[in-house]
Design a protein around this motif. Structure first.
Motif, mmCIF file in Angstrom:
data_model
loop_
_atom_site.group_PDB
_atom_site.id
_atom_site.type_symbol
_atom_site.label_atom_id
_atom_site.label_comp_id
_atom_site.label_asym_id
_atom_site.label_seq_id
_atom_site.Cartn_x
_atom_site.Cartn_y
_atom_site.Cartn_z
ATOM 1 N N GLU A 341 46.778 -27.315 -29.982
ATOM 2 C CA GLU A 341 47.334 -28.375 -29.138
ATOM 3 C C GLU A 341 47.373 -28.008 -27.663
ATOM 4 N N VAL A 342 46.775 -26.875 -27.298
ATOM 5 C CA VAL A 342 46.791 -26.466 -25.894
ATOM 6 C C VAL A 342 45.392 -26.006 -25.479
ATOM 7 N N ASP A 343 45.149 -26.059 -24.182
ATOM 8 C CA ASP A 343 43.890 -25.539 -23.642
ATOM 9 C C ASP A 343 43.957 -24.034 -23.433
ATOM 10 N N ALA A 344 45.142 -23.543 -23.099
ATOM 11 C CA ALA A 344 45.313 -22.115 -22.840
ATOM 12 C C ALA A 344 46.780 -21.754 -22.976
ATOM 13 N N ILE A 345 47.013 -20.469 -23.189
ATOM 14 C CA ILE A 345 48.360 -19.905 -23.195
ATOM 15 C C ILE A 345 48.658 -19.357 -21.805
ATOM 16 N N LEU A 346 49.904 -19.486 -21.383
ATOM 17 C CA LEU A 346 50.404 -18.845 -20.170
ATOM 18 C C LEU A 346 51.463 -17.846 -20.599
ATOM 19 N N THR A 347 51.275 -16.566 -20.233
ATOM 20 C CA THR A 347 52.198 -15.534 -20.694
ATOM 21 C C THR A 347 52.215 -14.371 -19.708
ATOM 22 N N PHE A 348 52.967 -13.340 -20.049
ATOM 23 C CA PHE A 348 53.093 -12.160 -19.196
ATOM 24 C C PHE A 348 51.767 -11.401 -19.115
ATOM 25 N N ALA A 349 51.468 -10.877 -17.944
ATOM 26 C CA ALA A 349 50.305 -10.006 -17.773
ATOM 27 C C ALA A 349 50.688 -8.541 -17.900
ATOM 28 N N ALA A 350 51.948 -8.228 -17.692
ATOM 29 C CA ALA A 350 52.471 -6.863 -17.757
ATOM 30 C C ALA A 350 53.968 -6.962 -17.961
ATOM 31 N N PRO A 351 54.631 -5.875 -18.371
ATOM 32 C CA PRO A 351 56.078 -5.944 -18.592
ATOM 33 C C PRO A 351 56.878 -6.265 -17.340
ATOM 34 N N GLY A 352 56.317 -5.965 -16.160
ATOM 35 C CA GLY A 352 57.002 -6.203 -14.899
ATOM 36 C C GLY A 352 56.070 -5.863 -13.761
ATOM 37 N N PRO A 353 56.609 -5.700 -12.552
ATOM 38 C CA PRO A 353 55.776 -5.231 -11.448
ATOM 39 C C PRO A 353 55.403 -3.771 -11.644
ATOM 40 N N ALA A 354 54.513 -3.272 -10.807
ATOM 41 C CA ALA A 354 54.049 -1.889 -10.930
ATOM 42 C C ALA A 354 55.214 -0.911 -10.859
ATOM 43 N N PRO A 355 55.304 0.035 -11.804
ATOM 44 C CA PRO A 355 56.352 1.050 -11.730
ATOM 45 C C PRO A 355 56.194 1.904 -10.473
#
Length: 420
Positions: A341-355
């Protein structure tokens, strides 16, 4: 950053000579490389080819586990000092056919695992650039190269792109060849691309894969992809994100909805959580074989993270590996339902910003499943934490629908830019 599409337009218009992009890169490398340390070799003899092509005149960075004829491939390890390939990896040969100019080898963590490189993050110099494609992401972020090749076995394209604030794509598995690329896991290893924008990576992927339909149409992505359906998936099986990543995903989703996207809250089938937990079994069983010579002949010379992994990997049972592969096969079938039912998923690319610091390249826990399933993933830049560190999100489509992941990525990037 240098946009490869902008460079191509300027060369086509005659406002930039055929070797102009190369000159700009050499100038930027001279200015930025001493502080960033993203490169391990610069080809001083590189020149534009006589033939044209969709990437004609575009300088290319190549991760240093990928062979370029006549340039050293050191794998990030002193074990391969003096290793000089006689032939291009298939992906490099394809890039040359498209008109690109392999200009530099970029840093990689040793054998593309977790032990960090010396490379600095141009966006936030006191933070890791991520890994294992550290140099490729950093070189694009620093404006030294408009296009760079990396590889992903866990999260080694999408994560460094998110940390450095650049666009990237991990295409569908096997869309781009891995012949001539040092193997870590033949099931998981995927060649990916870094560039300044989603449109740039789409053009490059279309050129390299010889699939013009992957290039995004000119014009406003918010108009071109109006009404796109985005599924919001939090990947609960991978643990909690850091507050900055949670805020970034929420901001990207709200911006996309304001721009006309239809949002759908998604729940992942339990089988995907099972598959996510099996990534390490498949990776480690194959790594023990792919790096058998290095472990057998030079174990004590391997860096600590890799040595520890390979020590442990020797005991992974073949039957356990075979069971994991069967479960993952069923998970790939189950994953198709997410995209119904969707064209794409939108989700996290990483757990947070760069450590902060350089002891770690970060965690791939929000990337592993999609590498395992072979689905195309696009790193979308444009968001920052309160302290100025880039925080990426990613768009994902089902296997073989790279054009949908790219369209969604371009839409979300444009929506983020329009919110200001």
């Amino acid at each position: 950053m240098l946009s490869l599409l902008d460079l191509l337009r300027r060369m086509d218009a005659g406002t930039l000579p055929p070797d102009g992009a190369l000159a700009l890169c050499r100038e930027a490398i001279a200015a930025r490389e001493p502080e960033v340390e993203a490169l391990v070799h610069l080809d001083e003899t590189a020149r534009p080819g006589a033939a044209g092509g969709p990437l004609a005149g575009i300088p290319l960075g190549v991760k240093d586990i990928i062979d370029v004829a006549g340039l050293p491939t050191r794998m990030g390890s002193p074990l391969y000092e003096g290793n000089l390939p006689r032939a291009d990896a298939a992906i490099v040969a394809m890039a040359r056919r498209a008109g690109a100019i392999p200009l530099a080898k970029t840093t990689t963590t040793p054998f593309a695992y977790l032990d960090p490189t010396r490379t600095r993050n141009p966006a936030v110099p006191d933070c890791t650039p991520g890994g294992s494609s550290s140099g490729s992401a950093a070189a694009v972020a620093a404006g030294m190269l408009p296009l760079a090749l990396g590889t992903q076995t866990g999260g080694s394209v999408i994560r460094p792109a998110a940390y450095c604030g650049v666009a990237a794509i991990k295409p569908s598995a096997r869309l781009l060849p891995t012949v001539g690329v040092k193997c870590f896991s033949w099931t998981l290893d995927t060649v990916g691309l870094f560039a300044a924008s989603v449109q740039d990576v789409a053009h490059a992927l279309a050129a390299l894969a010889r699939r013009p339909e992957l290039a995004l149409p000119e014009g406003d992505p918010l108009t071109n992809h109006a009404g796109i359906r985005l599924g919001i998936l939090h990947q609960d099986f991978a643990g909690d994100p850091e507050p900055e990543a949670a805020a970034a995903l929420d901001e990207a989703a709200r911006a996309a909805e304001r721009a006309g996207a239809r949002l759908v809250a998604l729940e992942s089938p339990p089988l995907l959580a099972d598959a996510w937990r099996l990534h390490g079994i498949i990776q480690n069983f194959e790594a023990a074989q792919a790096l058998a010579w290095e472990w057998d002949a030079h174990r004590d010379a391997l860096p600590p993270e890799l040595r520890g992994l390979l020590d442990e990997a020797q005991s992974v049972d073949a039957a356990l590996y075979d069971d994991a592969r069967r479960i993952v096969h069923h998970a790939r079938e189950a994953a198709r339902g997410i995209f119904a039912e969707v064209d794409a998923i939108l989700t996290f690319a990483a757990p947070g910003p760069a450590p902060r610091g350089y002891a770690s390249t970060g965690s791939s826990r929000f990337n592993r499943l999609w590498t395992l399933l072979g689905d195309p993933c696009v790193a979308v830049p444009g968001l920052e934490s309160a302290d100025g560190r880039p925080v990426g999100v990613q768009t994902i489509s089902r296997f073989g629908r790279d054009e949908k992941a790219l369209a969604a990525g371009a839409f979300v990037a444009a929506a983020i830019a329009a919110r200001r």
